[in-house]
Scaffold this motif. Structure first.
Motif, PDB file in Angstrom:
ATOM      1  N   ASN A 114       0.829  -1.207   0.000  1.00 26.17           N
ATOM      2  CA  ASN A 114       0.000   0.000   0.000  1.00 26.17           C
ATOM      3  C   ASN A 114       0.863   1.257   0.000  1.00 26.17           C
TER       4      ASN A 114
ATOM      5  N   ASP B  51      -5.453  -9.814  -1.316  1.00 25.00           N
ATOM      6  CA  ASP B  51      -4.221  -9.087  -1.651  1.00 25.00           C
ATOM      7  C   ASP B  51      -3.051 -10.055  -1.770  1.00 25.00           C
TER       8      ASP B  51
ATOM      9  N   THR C 265      -1.083  -5.328   5.580  1.00 26.98           N
ATOM     10  CA  THR C 265      -2.329  -6.025   5.280  1.00 26.98           C
ATOM     11  C   THR C 265      -2.175  -7.537   5.427  1.00 26.98           C
TER      12      THR C 265
ATOM     13  N   CYS D 241      -0.888 -10.744  -5.247  1.00 24.94           N
ATOM     14  CA  CYS D 241       0.562 -10.504  -5.339  1.00 24.94           C
ATOM     15  C   CYS D 241       1.307 -11.776  -5.739  1.00 24.94           C
TER      16      CYS D 241
END
Length: 131
Positions: free
Chosen positions: A61, A96, A91, A100
């Motif tokens: 982020n 997410d 996170t 990734c």
């Protein structure tokens, strides 16, 4: 093992300082290059490719260019395809993490809140990916 530095990209200055301090304590022989955002790192990515990093730690982020976009650009650069990229973020969202990993991250690690736990995380990651 190649001869370049470890790279850490994170927009949070306190996180960069703690990371640097921990790495100096744990692996003083391993130089660390820190970048405060994606664009500053991406300039390096397109610059000196003769000194490749050993490993890249990348926050997810970040403003301007997100960690996911940085990861995409890293993986598009053929010189960087074999370099481990560790997403290192606050996170713990499974979506997410999966995104990734799908984009080419070698690992997704949720940052620890304690300094000692962070040092343990870093030791395990470095020993797994470099030694």
């Amino acid at each position: 093992m190649n001869t370049g530095p470890l790279i850490y990209i994170d927009d949070d200055e306190d996180d960069r300082m703690l990371f640097q301090e921990a790495m100096e304590e744990l692996f003083p022989m391993l130089p660390v290059e820190s970048y405060e955002n994606g664009p500053s790192f991406l300039k390096r990515l397109t610059g000196d490719i003769f000194i490749l990093p050993k490993i890249i730690f990348l926050d997810l982020n970040m403003p301007v260019v997100s960690g996911a976009e940085c990861l995409t650009r890293i993986r598009k650069n053929t010189h960087f395809t074999e370099i481990p990229v560790i997403m290192y973020s606050t996170t713990s969202n499974p979506k997410d993490q999966l995104r990734c990993l799908d984009l080419g991250a070698n690992m997704f690690v949720t940052k620890s809140r304690s300094y000692n736990a962070m040092k343990k995380q870093l030791t395990e990651i470095i020993n797994t990916h470099l030694f």
